[in-house]
Structure formats: structure tokens, C-alpha cells
Motif scaffolding. Structure first.
Motif, PDB file in Angstrom:
ATOM      1  N   ARG A 128       0.826  -1.213   0.000  1.00  0.00           N
ATOM      2  CA  ARG A 128       0.000   0.000   0.000  1.00  0.00           C
ATOM      3  C   ARG A 128       0.857   1.257   0.000  1.00  0.00           C
ATOM      4  O   ARG A 128       0.559   2.223  -0.710  1.00  0.00           O
ATOM      5  N   TYR A 129       1.903   1.274   0.812  1.00  0.00           N
ATOM      6  CA  TYR A 129       2.744   2.466   0.869  1.00  0.00           C
ATOM      7  C   TYR A 129       3.487   2.690  -0.442  1.00  0.00           C
ATOM      8  O   TYR A 129       3.675   3.834  -0.865  1.00  0.00           O
ATOM      9  N   THR A 130       3.918   1.625  -1.093  1.00  0.00           N
ATOM     10  CA  THR A 130       4.568   1.772  -2.396  1.00  0.00           C
ATOM     11  C   THR A 130       3.605   2.357  -3.407  1.00  0.00           C
ATOM     12  O   THR A 130       3.937   3.281  -4.157  1.00  0.00           O
ATOM     13  N   GLU A 131       2.389   1.833  -3.441  1.00  0.00           N
ATOM     14  CA  GLU A 131       1.367   2.351  -4.361  1.00  0.00           C
ATOM     15  C   GLU A 131       0.980   3.782  -3.998  1.00  0.00           C
ATOM     16  O   GLU A 131       0.761   4.617  -4.869  1.00  0.00           O
ATOM     17  N   ARG A 132       0.925   4.092  -2.702  1.00  0.00           N
ATOM     18  CA  ARG A 132       0.551   5.435  -2.269  1.00  0.00           C
ATOM     19  C   ARG A 132       1.602   6.461  -2.685  1.00  0.00           C
ATOM     20  O   ARG A 132       1.266   7.570  -3.101  1.00  0.00           O
ATOM     21  N   ALA A 133       2.872   6.101  -2.585  1.00  0.00           N
ATOM     22  CA  ALA A 133       3.941   7.002  -3.036  1.00  0.00           C
ATOM     23  C   ALA A 133       3.791   7.296  -4.520  1.00  0.00           C
ATOM     24  O   ALA A 133       3.912   8.448  -4.961  1.00  0.00           O
ATOM     25  N   GLU A 134       3.517   6.245  -5.306  1.00  0.00           N
ATOM     26  CA  GLU A 134       3.341   6.438  -6.751  1.00  0.00           C
ATOM     27  C   GLU A 134       2.166   7.357  -7.050  1.00  0.00           C
ATOM     28  O   GLU A 134       2.269   8.276  -7.881  1.00  0.00           O
ATOM     29  N   ASN A 135       1.050   7.137  -6.395  1.00  0.00           N
ATOM     30  CA  ASN A 135      -0.133   7.936  -6.702  1.00  0.00           C
ATOM     31  C   ASN A 135      -0.014   9.374  -6.214  1.00  0.00           C
ATOM     32  O   ASN A 135      -0.560  10.288  -6.833  1.00  0.00           O
ATOM     33  N   THR A 136       0.697   9.595  -5.123  1.00  0.00           N
ATOM     34  CA  THR A 136       0.982  10.970  -4.708  1.00  0.00           C
ATOM     35  C   THR A 136       1.843  11.659  -5.756  1.00  0.00           C
ATOM     36  O   THR A 136       1.611  12.824  -6.107  1.00  0.00           O
ATOM     37  N   ALA A 137       2.828  10.947  -6.283  1.00  0.00           N
ATOM     38  CA  ALA A 137       3.654  11.500  -7.358  1.00  0.00           C
ATOM     39  C   ALA A 137       2.808  11.819  -8.584  1.00  0.00           C
ATOM     40  O   ALA A 137       3.017  12.836  -9.258  1.00  0.00           O
ATOM     41  N   ARG A 138       1.850  10.975  -8.897  1.00  0.00           N
ATOM     42  CA  ARG A 138       0.975  11.210 -10.044  1.00  0.00           C
ATOM     43  C   ARG A 138       0.141  12.472  -9.859  1.00  0.00           C
ATOM     44  O   ARG A 138       0.003  13.291 -10.778  1.00  0.00           O
ATOM     45  N   MET A 139      -0.428  12.661  -8.664  1.00  0.00           N
ATOM     46  CA  MET A 139      -1.226  13.865  -8.408  1.00  0.00           C
ATOM     47  C   MET A 139      -0.366  15.124  -8.469  1.00  0.00           C
ATOM     48  O   MET A 139      -0.769  16.140  -9.035  1.00  0.00           O
ATOM     49  N   LEU A 140       0.820  15.063  -7.881  1.00  0.00           N
ATOM     50  CA  LEU A 140       1.715  16.219  -7.908  1.00  0.00           C
ATOM     51  C   LEU A 140       2.145  16.546  -9.336  1.00  0.00           C
ATOM     52  O   LEU A 140       2.188  17.720  -9.732  1.00  0.00           O
ATOM     53  N   ASP A 141       2.459  15.525 -10.109  1.00  0.00           N
ATOM     54  CA  ASP A 141       2.889  15.738 -11.490  1.00  0.00           C
ATOM     55  C   ASP A 141       1.784  16.396 -12.306  1.00  0.00           C
ATOM     56  O   ASP A 141       2.026  17.321 -13.083  1.00  0.00           O
ATOM     57  N   ALA A 142       0.549  15.915 -12.137  1.00  0.00           N
ATOM     58  CA  ALA A 142      -0.579  16.498 -12.875  1.00  0.00           C
ATOM     59  C   ALA A 142      -0.770  17.963 -12.506  1.00  0.00           C
ATOM     60  O   ALA A 142      -0.961  18.818 -13.387  1.00  0.00           O
ATOM     61  N   ASN A 143      -0.730  18.279 -11.224  1.00  0.00           N
ATOM     62  CA  ASN A 143      -0.920  19.670 -10.803  1.00  0.00           C
ATOM     63  C   ASN A 143       0.237  20.558 -11.238  1.00  0.00           C
ATOM     64  O   ASN A 143       0.041  21.727 -11.582  1.00  0.00           O
ATOM     65  N   TYR A 144       1.443  20.009 -11.212  1.00  0.00           N
ATOM     66  CA  TYR A 144       2.599  20.789 -11.646  1.00  0.00           C
ATOM     67  C   TYR A 144       2.491  21.126 -13.130  1.00  0.00           C
ATOM     68  O   TYR A 144       2.775  22.256 -13.550  1.00  0.00           O
ATOM     69  N   GLN A 145       2.084  20.156 -13.941  1.00  0.00           N
ATOM     70  CA  GLN A 145       1.913  20.407 -15.372  1.00  0.00           C
ATOM     71  C   GLN A 145       0.816  21.437 -15.617  1.00  0.00           C
ATOM     72  O   GLN A 145       0.942  22.302 -16.491  1.00  0.00           O
ATOM     73  N   LEU A 146      -0.264  21.361 -14.838  1.00  0.00           N
ATOM     74  CA  LEU A 146      -1.341  22.341 -14.976  1.00  0.00           C
ATOM     75  C   LEU A 146      -0.890  23.740 -14.599  1.00  0.00           C
ATOM     76  O   LEU A 146      -1.332  24.726 -15.183  1.00  0.00           O
ATOM     77  N   ALA A 147      -0.009  23.832 -13.613  1.00  0.00           N
ATOM     78  CA  ALA A 147       0.470  25.141 -13.171  1.00  0.00           C
ATOM     79  C   ALA A 147       1.269  25.855 -14.253  1.00  0.00           C
ATOM     80  O   ALA A 147       1.450  27.078 -14.191  1.00  0.00           O
ATOM     81  N   LEU A 148       1.748  25.105 -15.243  1.00  0.00           N
ATOM     82  CA  LEU A 148       2.506  25.706 -16.344  1.00  0.00           C
ATOM     83  C   LEU A 148       1.609  26.347 -17.394  1.00  0.00           C
ATOM     84  O   LEU A 148       2.086  27.115 -18.222  1.00  0.00           O
ATOM     85  N   LEU A 155      -6.016  12.603 -17.093  1.00  0.00           N
ATOM     86  CA  LEU A 155      -5.698  11.374 -17.817  1.00  0.00           C
ATOM     87  C   LEU A 155      -4.214  11.035 -17.715  1.00  0.00           C
ATOM     88  O   LEU A 155      -3.838   9.881 -17.482  1.00  0.00           O
ATOM     89  N   ARG A 156      -3.364  12.036 -17.906  1.00  0.00           N
ATOM     90  CA  ARG A 156      -1.921  11.777 -17.831  1.00  0.00           C
ATOM     91  C   ARG A 156      -1.502  11.346 -16.427  1.00  0.00           C
ATOM     92  O   ARG A 156      -0.561  10.566 -16.267  1.00  0.00           O
ATOM     93  N   SER A 157      -2.197  11.837 -15.420  1.00  0.00           N
ATOM     94  CA  SER A 157      -1.820  11.502 -14.044  1.00  0.00           C
ATOM     95  C   SER A 157      -2.050  10.034 -13.737  1.00  0.00           C
ATOM     96  O   SER A 157      -1.474   9.500 -12.778  1.00  0.00           O
ATOM     97  N   VAL A 158      -2.890   9.372 -14.514  1.00  0.00           N
ATOM     98  CA  VAL A 158      -3.130   7.940 -14.318  1.00  0.00           C
ATOM     99  C   VAL A 158      -2.685   7.127 -15.530  1.00  0.00           C
ATOM    100  O   VAL A 158      -3.126   5.992 -15.741  1.00  0.00           O
ATOM    101  N   SER A 159      -1.793   7.714 -16.333  1.00  0.00           N
ATOM    102  CA  SER A 159      -1.287   7.057 -17.552  1.00  0.00           C
ATOM    103  C   SER A 159      -2.437   6.649 -18.473  1.00  0.00           C
ATOM    104  O   SER A 159      -2.404   5.582 -19.100  1.00  0.00           O
ATOM    105  N   GLY A 160      -3.441   7.529 -18.560  1.00  0.00           N
ATOM    106  CA  GLY A 160      -4.622   7.192 -19.343  1.00  0.00           C
ATOM    107  C   GLY A 160      -4.825   8.020 -20.597  1.00  0.00           C
ATOM    108  O   GLY A 160      -5.810   7.803 -21.312  1.00  0.00           O
TER     109      GLY A 160
END
Length: 352
Positions: free
Chosen positions: A14-34, A209-214
Motif C-alpha cells: 500500500r505504501y509503495t502504491e501510495r507514493a506512486e499515486n501521490t507522485a501522479r497527483m503532484l505531477d498532474a498539478n505541476y503540469q497544470l500550473a505551467l 488522464l496523464r496523471s493515471v497514464s490514461g
């Protein structure tokens, strides 16, 4: 298998998956901030992400303003934030160390190296230099961990408890990532002129979509412009895609048959009912009833399922813990501290 061993394996995954999904949310928001937009509107995305992760209050207590730099540091490298990526990687490593004899050498070395390299990257200033590099690295290490697990582990109870933790966490986080968008839509109502809101809408759904590789999956399935209804359908109901809610419930339903015991009938009933409800759902009905309300109900049911799994298979949550405690993790105790309380030694998450 001892419940404590199963508990460590479950939370390691769970913690491994949680780290990945937190990274996904941060990446999506960072890209949006641009994307060109006002500072006020850019802050909405970060505020929504903290809110849906139930960390807004903790962040506000430590930071006077809402900036991308501060939120990324808080969610990725802050040792005081028990939900940060680095703390999740440490928790995964400590749980793996506690059951070193139940996993393969290759899997242990992968998880341990991830923890060591993560510390080194943060010390080298990767977040200030290129946050996306760190987010991609976290996602890659999570993929690698699952690949090593699939390629080296015997399909026994240890394997299935890890898979159980992975898919339960993924279902929770896919729902949260989609709910971030709903939260933003509610917060921005009336804040932007309609033409501007419509012009930004495409970028936001593309980021989801990109945040979940979709993103590429969406193009392959629908071969058309990005439409909110189809994005929601893909993330919720499209069972042939491994990050959808339907696909994760399919996996959970199968896994529970491999680890069931004399006490697991209530857990099986919960999974069967949730699986049936999602399988029978139509995206039109979900949207008419309110996507945010549907996701809120789904998250509550997933958290209830997690609590029941802990009760029937693992080291149960302490009686005083709230039912939704697994939205806020604490680092697990090390193998040397197993004489402490059950909630500490099992590495289970707690409410802040």
C-alpha cells in the motif's frame, strides 16, 4: 500465515502504491500550473489536492501561503508530513524489513534501493531543479517493485496479501485523483469567466488522464476529443484498463478467494456488493446524481473495506481509531519495536 506478517506485506504494498499515486497527483498539478492562468486559479488545484488528501489543515498550520513550491515540498519531501512520498517510501522499506524472510532478495533490494536513492535525490535538490524528474522516478520505482514481485514471488498467501494492498490503495487513489477535478470545478464556480473556464477545461482533463497514464488509452478507446463524461467512464467503469475502479474491484474480488478464512465472509460480502454496484453503474446515472457525491460514497466504502480487511486478516486497528483512519499514514515501527502497541507495530495509517 501469521496476521502480523500479512499485515506488513499488505502495508508494504500500500505504501509503495501510495507514493506512486501521490507522485501522479503532484505531477498532474505541476503540469497544470505551467498553463497560463491567474495565481488565484493556479492555487485552486493545489488547494483541491490537499483537501482531497485530507492534508489541508496540516499544510496550513505550517505554511502561510499556497505556492506550488511549498506544496510539492510538503507532499514529496517533508519528514513531518506523514503522507509525504519520502515517508511512504520509508514505511514501505520498514515493513519489508520486518518480513525480510517472506519476500525474495530481489524484491527486498528493490524496495531498499528505492528508499536509499530517494533520499539521495532529494538531498541533491531534484525537487528544486526538476520536480517532474523525481515524480517519474517514483512512478518507475513503483512499477519496478511490482514487476519484481510478479517475476520472483511464489503465488502464495504472501503474494496475494501484497496484491490485496496494491489494488485497494489504487482504487482509493484513482477515485481521489478524479475527485480532485470535481473539487476544482466546485471551487472555481463563479471565479472565472465562462469562455476562460471552457478554454482551460481541456488541459485539466488531459492532466487528469496523464496523471493515471490514461491519455493514450483514452485516444485509443474513444478516438475523439476529450469529453469529461468519457474521462469519468474510463476511470470508473472501463474494466479492461488496469487503473479503473472496475478493474481494481475485479482484482480484489479474485484475490479475496485466495486468502479467505472462516472470518472473512463480511469482507467478501462487502467486495461483492461494491463490485456489483460499480459493474451495474452507468456513467450517465453517476453524473446526474453528482460525480463528487458518487466518489465520496465510493471512498467511504473503500475505507470501510480496508478496515474490515485489517480486522479479519491483519493486525486490527486499535478500538479508539476512527473508521476512516487509513487516509492518514504513520510510519510503521521497525522490526525491533514489535513489542509496542498493535497499531504502531503493524505500520497502519492513523488519523492526524
Amino acid at each position: 500465515m501469521l496476521s502480523r506478517t500479512a499485515d506488513h506485506l499488505f502495508w508494504m504494498a500500500r505504501y509503495t502504491e501510495r507514493a506512486e499515486n501521490t507522485a501522479r497527483m503532484l505531477d498532474a498539478n505541476y503540469q497544470l500550473a505551467l498553463v497560463p492562468q491567474s495565481d488565484e486559479y493556479a492555487a485552486l488545484g493545489w488547494r483541491a489536492m490537499l483537501s482531497i488528501s485530507e492534508l489541508a489543515g496540516i499544510y496550513a498550520a505550517a505554511h502561510p501561503s499556497m505556492t506550488s513550491r511549498d506544496v510539492i515540498a510538503f507532499m514529496a519531501s517533508d519528514r513531518d508530513n506523514l503522507s509525504s512520498i519520502i515517508n511512504c517510501l520509508r514505511a514501505a522499506r520498514e515493513n519489508a524489513r520486518a518480513v525480510r524472510g517472506s519476500i525474495t532478495t530481489e524484491l527486498w533490494e528493490t524496495i531498499n534501493t528505492t528508499w536509499l536513492d530517494g533520499q539521495r535525490m532529494l538531498a541533491d535538490g531534484v525537487l528544486e531543479r526538476d520536480p517532474c524528474e523525481f515524480f517519474e522516478w517514483v512512478k518507475f520505482r513503483s512499477h519496478l517493485s511490482r514487476g519484481v514481485q510478479l517475476g520472483t514471488m511464489v503465488r502464495d498467501e504472501a503474494f496475494y496479501f501484497m496484491r490485496l494492498g496494491t489494488f485497494l490503495e489504487r482504487a482509493d487513489n484513482t477515485a481521489r485523483i478524479l475527485d480532485v477535478k470535481c473539487e476544482m470545478l466546485e471551487q472555481r464556480a463563479g471565479a472565472l469567466a465562462q469562455p476562460l473556464a471552457q478554454s482551460l477545461d481541456y488541459y485539466h482533463w488531459a492532466a487528469v488522464l496523464r496523471s493515471v497514464s490514461g491519455f493514450e488509452v483514452y485516444r485509443k478507446v474513444y478516438r475523439d476529443v476529450i469529453v469529461p463524461e468519457r474521462v469519468a467512464n474510463l476511470l470508473i467503469l472501463f474494466a479492461n484498463w488496469p487503473r479503473s475502479l472496475a478493474a481494481n474491484l475485479d482484482e480484489l474480488r479474485q484475490i479475496i478467494t485466495h486468502v479467505r478464512n472462516a472470518r472473512s465472509a463480511p469482507v467478501q460480502a462487502l467486495i461483492e456488493q461494491l463490485h456489483a454496484d460499480v459493474r451495474a453503474a452507468q456513467i450517465g446515472d453517476i453524473l446526474r446524481g453528482g460525480l463528487h457525491l458518487w466518489l465520496t460514497d465510493f471512498l467511504a466504502r473503500i475505507n470501510e473495506l480496508g478496515s474490515c480487511i485489517s480486522r479479519d486478516f491483519l493486525v486490527p486497528l486499535a478500538p479508539e481509531e476512527p473508521a476512516l483512519a487509513d487516509t492518514q499514514p504513520l510510519p510503521p515501527a521497525s522490526a525491533q519495536s514489535q513489542s509496542q502497541s498493535q497499531s504502531q507495530s503493524s505500520g497502519q495509517p492513523h488519523a492526524a
